[in-house]
Design an enzyme around this catalytic site. Structure first.
Site, PDB file in Angstrom:
ATOM      1  N   SER A  55      30.410 -38.213  95.884  1.00 29.07           N
ATOM      2  CA  SER A  55      29.627 -36.980  95.993  1.00 29.07           C
ATOM      3  C   SER A  55      30.090 -36.205  97.215  1.00 29.07           C
ATOM      4  CB  SER A  55      28.139 -37.318  96.133  1.00 29.07           C
ATOM      5  OG  SER A  55      27.380 -36.170  96.455  1.00 29.07           O
ATOM      6  N   TYR A  84      20.559 -40.735 101.443  1.00 32.78           N
ATOM      7  CA  TYR A  84      21.445 -40.518 100.305  1.00 32.78           C
ATOM      8  C   TYR A  84      22.862 -40.244 100.803  1.00 32.78           C
ATOM      9  CZ  TYR A  84      23.640 -38.472  96.210  1.00 32.78           C
ATOM     10  OH  TYR A  84      24.514 -38.197  95.186  1.00 32.78           O
TER      11      TYR A  84
END
Length: 250
Positions: free
Chosen positions: A137, A150
């Site tokens: 990501s 995260y």
């Protein structure tokens, strides 16, 4: 049988799109936790290729090993591993974070990727061949507000990718990191715990990436000749310039 690709998180979004994209050229081992979705996808893909479905949670090392050890002999020679499973759970400043959300993200995004990789790579090392495609990501490249844990899990993924590339280099194994920006999938619905208004706002005013965009990138990577490794890719929708800069036409 065709060469075998093993795909985690195949029951929706990017993982499902990757399975469909690779079905024309590979036999598939598709993995996920949602049995009905997994079987429905397996049935659809069997029109194109051989498919084996495995149901397990990547965050549980015992079930990972049990599932992979259960593969019939004809399904054990895995040529491509796609580490796609993972999720975001909530957004909050560090002093207000939910510990259960933190555990879920670290367990699935980082530890799950490591557990599956550890189970499959010995076979690749033995035959000195294989591709490992890791879906990371932009959150593993840039930290953004309220994304603390995260982002930490995805930075860990990026570090793990670099480490495995070094460790597996002597064995001719290609290791790839693909790091998307805004992709419209169920991701935001999960992150905002089913709040559709919040999840839809993430993509408001832009044309985001779609799961098939990432699947096409995976196909491009695995189709490169053996002497070529596309080691690290960041993919944005055109409207996005960084993790926080997005040109929204509102």
């Amino acid at each position: 049988m065709k060469k075998i690709a093993f795909i985690t998180g195949a029951t929706s979004g990017i993982g499902e799109a990757i399975a469909k994209m690779l079905a024309s050229d590979y036999a598939l081992i598709i993995c996920g936790r949602r049995v009905e979705r997994l079987e429905k996808l397996a049935d659809a893909l069997r029109a194109k290729t051989d498919v084996y479905a495995l149901t397990f949670d990547v965050s549980d090392s015992k079930t990972v090993n049990t599932a992979i050890d259960s593969l019939p002999s004809q399904w054990q020679d895995i040529q491509i591993l796609v580490n796609n499973a993972g999720n975001a759970h909530g957004r909050a400043p560090i002093h207000e974070g939910d510990l259960a959300d933190w555990d879920a993200m670290i367990d699935s995004n980082l530890k799950g990727l490591l557990y599956v990789t550890r189970a499959i790579t010995p076979g690749m090392v033995k035959k000195k061949s294989g591709d490992i495609i890791n879906i990371g990501s932009i959150a593993g490249k840039e930290v953004y507000p309220d994304g603390n844990v995260y982002c930490a899990s995805k930075f860990g993924v990026d570090a793990a990718i670099k480490g495995m590339r070094i460790d597996l280099n002597p064995y001719g194994i290609r290791v790839v990191g693909i790091h998307p920006g805004l992709v419209e999938t169920e991701f935001s619905v999960v992150r905002f715990k089913g709040d559709k208004d919040k999840s839809e706002s993430v993509y408001k005013g832009i044309t985001p990436l779609y799961a098939n965009d990432i699947a096409e990138t995976v196909k491009f990577v695995v189709d490169r000749p053996p002497h070529v490794t596309i080691a690290d890719i960041t993919i944005f929708p055109t409207a996005q310039a960084s993790s926080t800069i997005v040109n929204r036409q509102l």
